[in-house]
Write a protein that holds these residues in place. Structure first.
Motif, PDB file in Angstrom:
ATOM      1  N   LYS A 240      31.577 -43.500 -21.518  1.00 54.86           N
ATOM      2  CA  LYS A 240      30.934 -44.330 -20.647  1.00 54.86           C
ATOM      3  C   LYS A 240      31.110 -45.775 -20.953  1.00 54.86           C
ATOM      4  N   ARG A 241      31.289 -46.211 -22.434  1.00 55.86           N
ATOM      5  CA  ARG A 241      31.142 -47.504 -22.383  1.00 55.86           C
ATOM      6  C   ARG A 241      32.483 -48.426 -21.884  1.00 55.86           C
ATOM      7  N   GLN A 242      33.447 -47.681 -22.002  1.00 56.45           N
ATOM      8  CA  GLN A 242      34.827 -48.076 -21.484  1.00 56.45           C
ATOM      9  C   GLN A 242      34.723 -48.068 -20.071  1.00 56.45           C
ATOM     10  N   VAL A 243      34.215 -47.053 -19.547  1.00 57.88           N
ATOM     11  CA  VAL A 243      34.253 -46.985 -17.944  1.00 57.88           C
ATOM     12  C   VAL A 243      33.589 -48.034 -17.399  1.00 57.88           C
ATOM     13  N   ASP A 329      22.983 -43.807 -17.322  1.00 53.86           N
ATOM     14  CA  ASP A 329      22.432 -42.493 -17.528  1.00 53.86           C
ATOM     15  C   ASP A 329      21.810 -41.815 -16.367  1.00 53.86           C
ATOM     16  N   LEU A 330      21.721 -40.514 -16.118  1.00 51.35           N
ATOM     17  CA  LEU A 330      20.951 -40.043 -14.958  1.00 51.35           C
ATOM     18  C   LEU A 330      19.517 -39.878 -15.371  1.00 51.35           C
ATOM     19  N   PRO A 331      18.649 -40.189 -14.485  1.00 54.32           N
ATOM     20  CA  PRO A 331      17.166 -40.325 -14.935  1.00 54.32           C
ATOM     21  C   PRO A 331      16.752 -38.686 -14.979  1.00 54.32           C
ATOM     22  N   ASP A 332      15.516 -38.589 -15.732  1.00 54.10           N
ATOM     23  CA  ASP A 332      14.771 -37.344 -16.063  1.00 54.10           C
ATOM     24  C   ASP A 332      14.270 -36.857 -14.790  1.00 54.10           C
ATOM     25  N   GLU A 333      13.697 -38.109 -14.092  1.00 53.53           N
ATOM     26  CA  GLU A 333      13.001 -37.610 -12.844  1.00 53.53           C
ATOM     27  C   GLU A 333      14.116 -37.806 -11.690  1.00 53.53           C
ATOM     28  N   LEU A 356      27.246 -42.707 -13.713  1.00 51.92           N
ATOM     29  CA  LEU A 356      28.066 -42.100 -14.611  1.00 51.92           C
ATOM     30  C   LEU A 356      27.471 -40.796 -15.197  1.00 51.92           C
ATOM     31  N   CYS A 357      28.302 -39.628 -15.266  1.00 56.77           N
ATOM     32  CA  CYS A 357      28.006 -38.539 -15.303  1.00 56.77           C
ATOM     33  C   CYS A 357      28.554 -37.820 -16.336  1.00 56.77           C
ATOM     34  N   ASP A 358      27.977 -37.285 -17.631  1.00 52.61           N
ATOM     35  CA  ASP A 358      28.643 -36.482 -18.564  1.00 52.61           C
ATOM     36  C   ASP A 358      28.518 -35.169 -18.087  1.00 52.61           C
ATOM     37  N   PRO A 359      29.327 -34.244 -18.483  1.00 52.65           N
ATOM     38  CA  PRO A 359      28.974 -32.808 -18.169  1.00 52.65           C
ATOM     39  C   PRO A 359      27.782 -32.391 -18.496  1.00 52.65           C
ATOM     40  N   SER A 360      27.091 -32.918 -19.559  1.00 48.84           N
ATOM     41  CA  SER A 360      25.716 -32.242 -19.940  1.00 48.84           C
ATOM     42  C   SER A 360      24.608 -32.599 -19.073  1.00 48.84           C
ATOM     43  N   GLU A 361      24.974 -33.526 -18.067  1.00 46.04           N
ATOM     44  CA  GLU A 361      24.077 -34.159 -17.294  1.00 46.04           C
ATOM     45  C   GLU A 361      24.223 -33.537 -15.873  1.00 46.04           C
ATOM     46  N   VAL A 362      24.845 -32.504 -15.569  1.00 47.31           N
ATOM     47  CA  VAL A 362      25.185 -32.027 -14.190  1.00 47.31           C
ATOM     48  C   VAL A 362      23.969 -31.454 -13.620  1.00 47.31           C
ATOM     49  N   VAL A 371      17.478 -34.006  -3.958  1.00 52.45           N
ATOM     50  CA  VAL A 371      16.336 -34.956  -3.424  1.00 52.45           C
ATOM     51  C   VAL A 371      16.855 -35.807  -2.431  1.00 52.45           C
ATOM     52  N   ILE A 372      18.237 -36.370  -2.588  1.00 48.89           N
ATOM     53  CA  ILE A 372      18.912 -37.480  -1.360  1.00 48.89           C
ATOM     54  C   ILE A 372      19.527 -36.599  -0.609  1.00 48.89           C
ATOM     55  N   ARG A 373      19.433 -35.216  -0.435  1.00 55.67           N
ATOM     56  CA  ARG A 373      20.038 -34.237   0.759  1.00 55.67           C
ATOM     57  C   ARG A 373      21.428 -35.000   0.751  1.00 55.67           C
ATOM     58  N   MET A 374      22.583 -35.075  -0.052  1.00 56.35           N
ATOM     59  CA  MET A 374      23.928 -35.307  -0.043  1.00 56.35           C
ATOM     60  C   MET A 374      24.479 -35.136  -1.383  1.00 56.35           C
ATOM     61  N   ARG A 375      25.703 -34.829  -1.437  1.00 55.92           N
ATOM     62  CA  ARG A 375      26.727 -34.529  -2.413  1.00 55.92           C
ATOM     63  C   ARG A 375      27.230 -35.954  -2.920  1.00 55.92           C
ATOM     64  N   LEU A 376      26.991 -36.503  -3.886  1.00 60.44           N
ATOM     65  CA  LEU A 376      27.667 -37.737  -4.344  1.00 60.44           C
ATOM     66  C   LEU A 376      29.298 -37.615  -4.505  1.00 60.44           C
ATOM     67  N   PRO A 377      30.078 -38.185  -3.622  1.00 54.96           N
ATOM     68  CA  PRO A 377      31.431 -38.379  -3.988  1.00 54.96           C
ATOM     69  C   PRO A 377      32.032 -38.733  -5.088  1.00 54.96           C
ATOM     70  N   VAL A 378      32.938 -38.285  -5.631  1.00 55.67           N
ATOM     71  CA  VAL A 378      33.666 -38.621  -6.959  1.00 55.67           C
ATOM     72  C   VAL A 378      34.545 -39.580  -6.796  1.00 55.67           C
ATOM     73  N   LEU A 379      34.312 -40.677  -7.315  1.00 55.64           N
ATOM     74  CA  LEU A 379      35.109 -41.908  -7.460  1.00 55.64           C
ATOM     75  C   LEU A 379      36.218 -41.799  -8.408  1.00 55.64           C
ATOM     76  N   ARG A 380      35.851 -41.248  -9.434  1.00 60.45           N
ATOM     77  CA  ARG A 380      36.846 -41.205 -10.534  1.00 60.45           C
ATOM     78  C   ARG A 380      36.259 -40.000 -11.518  1.00 60.45           C
ATOM     79  N   ASP A 381      37.308 -39.424 -12.286  1.00 60.08           N
ATOM     80  CA  ASP A 381      37.033 -38.280 -13.275  1.00 60.08           C
ATOM     81  C   ASP A 381      37.839 -38.533 -14.530  1.00 60.08           C
ATOM     82  N   VAL A 382      37.113 -38.983 -15.650  1.00 56.66           N
ATOM     83  CA  VAL A 382      37.946 -39.207 -16.833  1.00 56.66           C
ATOM     84  C   VAL A 382      37.675 -37.999 -17.871  1.00 56.66           C
ATOM     85  N   THR A 383      37.175 -37.077 -17.457  1.00 55.14           N
ATOM     86  CA  THR A 383      36.606 -36.368 -18.607  1.00 55.14           C
ATOM     87  C   THR A 383      37.628 -35.181 -18.943  1.00 55.14           C
TER      88      THR A 383
END
Length: 445
Positions: A240-243, A329-333, A356-362, A371-383
């Protein structure tokens, strides 16, 4: 509860405001009412209670400030000691500072006094400010609870009560304080409650505090502003730092807020940004009020273009021209996502939010998408993760359209469902009585 969908005359003059306020509103740059203002100002002027469901940046402050000021201006200068004619309750100090600034701008030319009662700053100066009585008090619940208990603030004369960002006060554990404070105000008060989301607890609070309110919903609750383009970058924690550095180097990110989940995480992100050659400032609850204000001023003035913040500390940031929000980081709430990205795309401007989403945050990502009633489109995947073809959430796509963003990789990583624990609810649910002492300023983020 009634809905209010009738058309109103164009312009603030058609809403029933006085000449003095029309001039000050124009001087503050308010020319045409926003939807929440068009629909809420007339019933507020008529003395009705209002329940407003509106996202950050929708113009809520002027919505309740203008009707309150309209009525206060006609009352004269006689105030009882330690009292406040109107009370605005908010979750954080930063939001209180922003609201007082707006109220003072709108009250320019009128003899209207304001005060703030907040944790993290001098209690004695607040007591002195309240001694002669004020017209409008803006307060956080914790410190106000203390001063009411100590009889330094008397709320029995308070006939206008506003609860702003009620869902954040719920998250921060202030609802019991809010109920006590409301009970101490004048029994014939007029009440307005505003919230970006409407969980069951806020519905219950509204039912208990508001009398036959006009419900005004300027956007489907939980949805995000159409002016905000939302993207997702799949990246491992160590990537995430480099991204983030790559994103900030593109030249398009003019003024950026980066959200971290914890105070220590915010400090770490800031240190990394400075080491990578970026000017950045940080605000969170371990910083003094002066340090937080200096960081905000530097960001507002453009001395630094990157502000790193935690969810709670960022409440009330109203800086025009924020081009991007980055969720490091993704929020807890999940509801916090709506508040976070609402810092950009304000006043009709187009903004961009990148998560920025780590696989552990899925698991957290999926909750946000519900909550937002939509799927976030993937801009980039470096995992380098394979696509597990995880099915879409059952209610994804309802009420919002997915942004059309070309992926920068040949794969779109849909995220692997993990066994992550569900986000923790705030552990700061405080149960205090007026007669119990507690540490001053505990409501600070």
């Amino acid at each position: 509860m009634t809905n209010h969908d009738n058309a109103v005359p164009a312009g603030f003059a058609g809403l029933g405001l006085s000449g003095t306020l029309l001039k000050s509103a124009a001087a503050a740059g308010l020319c045409e009412p926003k939807p929440i203002q068009q629909r809420a100002i007339p019933p507020l002027l008529a003395g009705r209670d209002v329940l407003g469901v509106a996202q950050t940046g929708s113009g809520k402050t002027a919505t309740y400030a203008l009707p309150i000021l309209s009525k206060i201006i006609g009352l004269g200068d006689k105030r009882r000691p330690r009292t406040a004619r109107a009370l605005v309750l908010v979750p954080t100090r930063e939001l209180a500072v922003q609201i007082e600034k707006v109220v003072r701008e709108l009250a320019r030319g009128a003899h209207v006094s304001t005060a703030m009662v907040l944790g993290g700053v001098s209690r004695s100066s607040q007591v002195r400010r309240m001694a002669p009585g004020v017209d409008v008090l803006i307060a956080t619940p914790g410190r106000l609870t203390d001063l009411v208990r100590e009889k330094e603030v008397v709320l029995s004369e308070t006939t206008w009560l506003v609860l702003d960002e009620a869902d954040r006060m719920l998250d921060m554990g202030f609802i019991n304080d809010v109920r006590r404070i409301a009970k101490a105000t004048h029994p014939a008060r007029q009440t307005a409650l505003f919230s970006a989301t409407m969980p069951k607890e806020i519905e219950a609070l509204a039912s208990s505090l508001l009398r036959d309110p006009v419900r005004i919903e300027v956007s489907p609750q939980g949805t995000t502003a159409a002016e905000i383009r939302q993207h997702l970058v799949m990246a491992r924690l160590k990537q995430k730092r480099q991204v983030l550095a790559d994103l900030l180097s593109t030249g398009t990110m003019r003024q950026v807020i980066v959200f971290a989940r914890t105070k220590h995480g915010a400090d770490r992100v800031t240190r990394d940004l400075l080491r990578d050659g970026f000017e950045a400032a940080v605000i969170h609850g371990n910083k003094s009020q002066n340090a937080r204000q200096r960081a905000l001023d530097s960001f507002r003035e453009g001395t630094v273009r990157i502000l790193v913040a935690t969810d709670i500390a960022a409440r009330g940031i109203d800086v025009p021209g924020i081009s991007h929000v980055v969720n490091f980081d993704l929020p807890d709430e999940a509801e916090s996502y709506v508040h976070r990205i609402g810092r950009t795309g304000r006043n009709g401007a187009v903004g961009e939010a990148i998560t920025l989403c780590d696989p552990s945050e899925v698991a957290k990502l999926r909750q946000v998408e519900r909550v937002i009633r939509m799927r976030l489109p993937v801009l980039r995947d470096v995992t380098g993760e394979p696509d597990p073809a995880q099915p879409r959430p059952a209610n994804a796509g309802h009420g919002a359209e997915e942004a059309s963003v070309p992926a920068r990789s040949s794969r779109t990583w849909r995220g692997q469902q993990t066994a992550s624990k569900p986000p923790r609810r705030s552990s700061s649910r405080r149960r205090r009585n007026w007669g119990t002492s507690r540490r001053a300023g505990s409501q600070a983020a």
